[in-house]
Write a protein that holds these residues in place. Structure first.
Motif, PDB file in Angstrom:
ATOM      1  N   GLU A  56     -39.905   1.028 -25.435  1.00  0.00           N
ATOM      2  CA  GLU A  56     -39.547   2.259 -26.141  1.00  0.00           C
ATOM      3  C   GLU A  56     -39.331   1.950 -27.618  1.00  0.00           C
ATOM      4  O   GLU A  56     -38.820   0.888 -27.990  1.00  0.00           O
ATOM      5  CB  GLU A  56     -38.269   2.845 -25.534  1.00  0.00           C
ATOM      6  CG  GLU A  56     -37.730   4.082 -26.252  1.00  0.00           C
ATOM      7  CD  GLU A  56     -38.736   5.231 -26.275  1.00  0.00           C
ATOM      8  OE1 GLU A  56     -38.998   5.749 -27.382  1.00  0.00           O
ATOM      9  OE2 GLU A  56     -39.255   5.594 -25.207  1.00  0.00           O
ATOM     10  N   GLY A  57     -39.729   2.874 -28.467  1.00  0.00           N
ATOM     11  CA  GLY A  57     -39.485   2.736 -29.895  1.00  0.00           C
ATOM     12  C   GLY A  57     -40.593   2.016 -30.633  1.00  0.00           C
ATOM     13  O   GLY A  57     -41.642   1.701 -30.075  1.00  0.00           O
ATOM     14  N   GLN A  58     -40.328   1.731 -31.908  1.00  0.00           N
ATOM     15  CA  GLN A  58     -41.328   1.123 -32.785  1.00  0.00           C
ATOM     16  C   GLN A  58     -41.046  -0.341 -33.099  1.00  0.00           C
ATOM     17  O   GLN A  58     -41.905  -1.035 -33.642  1.00  0.00           O
ATOM     18  CB  GLN A  58     -41.376   1.903 -34.112  1.00  0.00           C
ATOM     19  CG  GLN A  58     -41.690   3.377 -33.957  1.00  0.00           C
ATOM     20  CD  GLN A  58     -43.062   3.617 -33.358  1.00  0.00           C
ATOM     21  OE1 GLN A  58     -44.034   2.981 -33.745  1.00  0.00           O
ATOM     22  NE2 GLN A  58     -43.150   4.528 -32.408  1.00  0.00           N
ATOM     23  N   GLN A  59     -39.847  -0.827 -32.747  1.00  0.00           N
ATOM     24  CA  GLN A  59     -39.431  -2.146 -33.207  1.00  0.00           C
ATOM     25  C   GLN A  59     -39.739  -3.282 -32.244  1.00  0.00           C
ATOM     26  O   GLN A  59     -40.097  -4.377 -32.665  1.00  0.00           O
ATOM     27  CB  GLN A  59     -37.917  -2.137 -33.501  1.00  0.00           C
ATOM     28  CG  GLN A  59     -37.501  -1.155 -34.582  1.00  0.00           C
ATOM     29  CD  GLN A  59     -38.222  -1.402 -35.893  1.00  0.00           C
ATOM     30  OE1 GLN A  59     -38.299  -2.528 -36.361  1.00  0.00           O
ATOM     31  NE2 GLN A  59     -38.767  -0.347 -36.478  1.00  0.00           N
ATOM     32  N   ALA A  60     -39.575  -3.040 -30.939  1.00  0.00           N
ATOM     33  CA  ALA A  60     -39.675  -4.148 -29.993  1.00  0.00           C
ATOM     34  C   ALA A  60     -40.355  -3.732 -28.696  1.00  0.00           C
ATOM     35  O   ALA A  60     -40.060  -2.669 -28.149  1.00  0.00           O
ATOM     36  CB  ALA A  60     -38.288  -4.706 -29.690  1.00  0.00           C
ATOM     37  N   PHE A  61     -41.244  -4.595 -28.226  1.00  0.00           N
ATOM     38  CA  PHE A  61     -41.739  -4.494 -26.855  1.00  0.00           C
ATOM     39  C   PHE A  61     -40.633  -4.970 -25.916  1.00  0.00           C
ATOM     40  O   PHE A  61     -40.168  -4.231 -25.056  1.00  0.00           O
ATOM     41  CB  PHE A  61     -42.987  -5.370 -26.705  1.00  0.00           C
ATOM     42  CG  PHE A  61     -43.417  -5.598 -25.282  1.00  0.00           C
ATOM     43  CD1 PHE A  61     -43.985  -4.577 -24.542  1.00  0.00           C
ATOM     44  CD2 PHE A  61     -43.259  -6.840 -24.693  1.00  0.00           C
ATOM     45  CE1 PHE A  61     -44.376  -4.785 -23.221  1.00  0.00           C
ATOM     46  CE2 PHE A  61     -43.659  -7.068 -23.380  1.00  0.00           C
ATOM     47  CZ  PHE A  61     -44.214  -6.033 -22.637  1.00  0.00           C
ATOM     48  N   CYS A  62     -40.192  -6.200 -26.109  1.00  0.00           N
ATOM     49  CA  CYS A  62     -39.074  -6.747 -25.349  1.00  0.00           C
ATOM     50  C   CYS A  62     -38.624  -8.034 -26.022  1.00  0.00           C
ATOM     51  O   CYS A  62     -39.455  -8.868 -26.380  1.00  0.00           O
ATOM     52  CB  CYS A  62     -39.473  -7.019 -23.897  1.00  0.00           C
ATOM     53  SG  CYS A  62     -38.164  -7.773 -22.905  1.00  0.00           S
ATOM     54  N   SER A  63     -37.312  -8.188 -26.169  1.00  0.00           N
ATOM     55  CA  SER A  63     -36.748  -9.389 -26.798  1.00  0.00           C
ATOM     56  C   SER A  63     -36.376 -10.449 -25.780  1.00  0.00           C
ATOM     57  O   SER A  63     -35.813 -11.483 -26.135  1.00  0.00           O
ATOM     58  CB  SER A  63     -35.522  -9.010 -27.629  1.00  0.00           C
ATOM     59  OG  SER A  63     -34.538  -8.402 -26.795  1.00  0.00           O
ATOM     60  N   GLY A  64     -36.657 -10.186 -24.492  1.00  0.00           N
ATOM     61  CA  GLY A  64     -36.302 -11.146 -23.451  1.00  0.00           C
ATOM     62  C   GLY A  64     -35.031 -10.754 -22.726  1.00  0.00           C
ATOM     63  O   GLY A  64     -34.730  -9.574 -22.569  1.00  0.00           O
ATOM     64  N   GLY A  65     -34.283 -11.750 -22.293  1.00  0.00           N
ATOM     65  CA  GLY A  65     -33.054 -11.477 -21.559  1.00  0.00           C
ATOM     66  C   GLY A  65     -31.969 -10.898 -22.441  1.00  0.00           C
ATOM     67  O   GLY A  65     -31.897 -11.196 -23.634  1.00  0.00           O
ATOM     68  N   ASP A  66     -31.134 -10.073 -21.858  1.00  0.00           N
ATOM     69  CA  ASP A  66     -30.016  -9.458 -22.557  1.00  0.00           C
ATOM     70  C   ASP A  66     -28.947 -10.529 -22.782  1.00  0.00           C
ATOM     71  O   ASP A  66     -28.181 -10.874 -21.884  1.00  0.00           O
ATOM     72  CB  ASP A  66     -29.458  -8.307 -21.704  1.00  0.00           C
ATOM     73  CG  ASP A  66     -28.370  -7.519 -22.421  1.00  0.00           C
ATOM     74  OD1 ASP A  66     -27.816  -8.025 -23.424  1.00  0.00           O
ATOM     75  OD2 ASP A  66     -28.050  -6.408 -21.962  1.00  0.00           O
ATOM     76  N   LEU A  67     -28.894 -11.065 -23.998  1.00  0.00           N
ATOM     77  CA  LEU A  67     -27.998 -12.190 -24.268  1.00  0.00           C
ATOM     78  C   LEU A  67     -26.529 -11.826 -24.113  1.00  0.00           C
ATOM     79  O   LEU A  67     -25.702 -12.688 -23.815  1.00  0.00           O
ATOM     80  CB  LEU A  67     -28.257 -12.747 -25.676  1.00  0.00           C
ATOM     81  CG  LEU A  67     -29.555 -13.528 -25.867  1.00  0.00           C
ATOM     82  CD1 LEU A  67     -29.661 -14.037 -27.296  1.00  0.00           C
ATOM     83  CD2 LEU A  67     -29.640 -14.693 -24.903  1.00  0.00           C
ATOM     84  N   SER A  68     -26.187 -10.559 -24.307  1.00  0.00           N
ATOM     85  CA  SER A  68     -24.783 -10.174 -24.135  1.00  0.00           C
ATOM     86  C   SER A  68     -24.321 -10.376 -22.704  1.00  0.00           C
ATOM     87  O   SER A  68     -23.127 -10.518 -22.433  1.00  0.00           O
ATOM     88  CB  SER A  68     -24.586  -8.709 -24.545  1.00  0.00           C
ATOM     89  OG  SER A  68     -25.234  -7.833 -23.630  1.00  0.00           O
TER      90      SER A  68
END
Length: 252
Positions: A56-68
Motif C-alpha cells: 500500500e502507498g507510494q513509499q514501500a513494497f515491504c521493509s521486512g519484519g516488523d522490528l518493533s
C-alpha cells in the motif's frame, strides 16, 4: 484496518496487498497468518490464474519484519520460531501452482526483498531501492531468501546482491536479472497489470503445467536448504553484534 487486503481482479488474478503503510508494510504474525489463509485458498481453487503481491502507498513494497515486534526476540530459539514460520510460508508461496508476481511499488529491502524473491516475476517502479540489507544488521537472510535467490539468479550475481548488503536501484536490479520489468511511476499500477496479463495469456491449465516443471525441481531439497539457512540466521540473531545493530537502527 485490515493488515492484508485481498482483491479479485479480472480473469482470475488475485491481489494480496500489504496494508501497513505507516510502518512501510512490515510483516508481523497477523500478516503471516493471512498469507497462509490466502495460499490455502489458491491451492483449492482451480479458477485462480495468478497471484500478485503489492504494498500500500507510494513509499514501500515491504521493509521486512516488523522490528518493533521482532527486536524483542533475543535468543536463537525465539528467533528461529519466527523466522522458520515466515520461511515456510515463502517456500509454500514458491510452490503455488500458479504464476506469482511481486509488484514493487516502493522500496523492497530485507525481508521485503525475500518476499519478492519468492515470486516468479518482479515488476519494479523506476527509481526505487531494492536490496538484501540484512548484512548491515549482522545477520543473513532469515526467511530463506538466499536459497531462493541462488535458484533464480546466476551464482555470482546472487552472491553479489547478498554479500554487498547494498540498496540497488530498480535499474541496477534489472541488469542483475532480479527485476523482470521496470515501469515508470506514471500509470505504474495499470502498466504493471498490463505486463501481468500479457505474461499469462495462456489458459490456466497451460500456466499450471509450466509452473509444475519448476516446482518439481524445487521440491528436491529446496526447503531443507532454506531451513538450514534460517537456522544459521537464528544463530547470528542472538549474538551481540546483531542486538547492537538493531538497537542502533531503532534509535537512528
Amino acid at each position: 484496518m485490515e493488515k492484508v487486503v485481498i482483491t479479485e481482479k479480472k480473469d482470475g488474478i488475485f491481489e494480496v496487498k500489504l496494508n501497513r503503510p505507516d510502518i512501510r508494510n512490515a510483516i508481523d504474525e497477523d500478516v503471516m497468518d493471512q498469507f497462509k489463509q490466502f495460499m490455502t485458498f489458491v491451492k483449492s481453487n482451480k479458477h485462480v490464474k495468478a497471484a500478485v503481491i503489492i504494498g500500500e502507498g507510494q513509499q514501500a513494497f515491504c521493509s521486512g519484519g516488523d522490528l518493533s515486534v521482532f527486536h524483542q526476540l533475543k535468543t536463537k530459539d525465539e528467533a528461529y520460531k519466527m523466522l522458520s514460520k515466515m520461511g515456510t510460508i515463502l517456500y509454500e508461496w514458491m510452490m503455488l501452482p500458479v504464476p506469482t508476481f511481486a509488484v514493487l511499488n516502493g522500496t523492497a529491502v530485507g525481508g521485503g526483498c525475500e518476499i519478492a524473491t519468492a515470486c516468479d516475476f518482479r515488476i519494479a517502479k523506476k527509481g526505487i531501492k531494492i536490496g538484501f540489507i540484512q548484512g548491515t544488521l549482522a545477520i543473513t537472510t532469515g526467511w530463506g531468501g538466499a536459497s531462493m535467490l541462488l535458484k533464480k539468479l546466476p551464482y555470482d550475481k546472487a552472491l553479489t546482491m547478498l554479500m554487498s548488503a547494498k540498496r540497488y536501484s530498480s535499474e541496477e536490479a534489472f541488469e542483475l536479472g532480479f527485476v523482470s520489468k521496470i515501469v515508470a511511476e506514471n500509470n505504474f499500477y495499470q502498466e504493471s497489470y498490463q505486463y501481468i496479463r500479457e505474461t499469462i495469456r495462456s489458459n490456466k491449465e497451460v500456466l499450471r503445467a509450466y509452473k509444475q516443471i519448476k516446482i518439481s525441481e524445487w521440491e528436491k531439497g529446496l526447503k531443507q536448504k532454506m531451513m538450514q539457512e534460517i537456522d544459521r540466521c537464528a544463530e547470528l540473531w542472538e549474538k551481540e553484534e546483531h542486538l547492537q545493530a538493531v538497537k542502533q537502527f531503532l534509535n537512528s
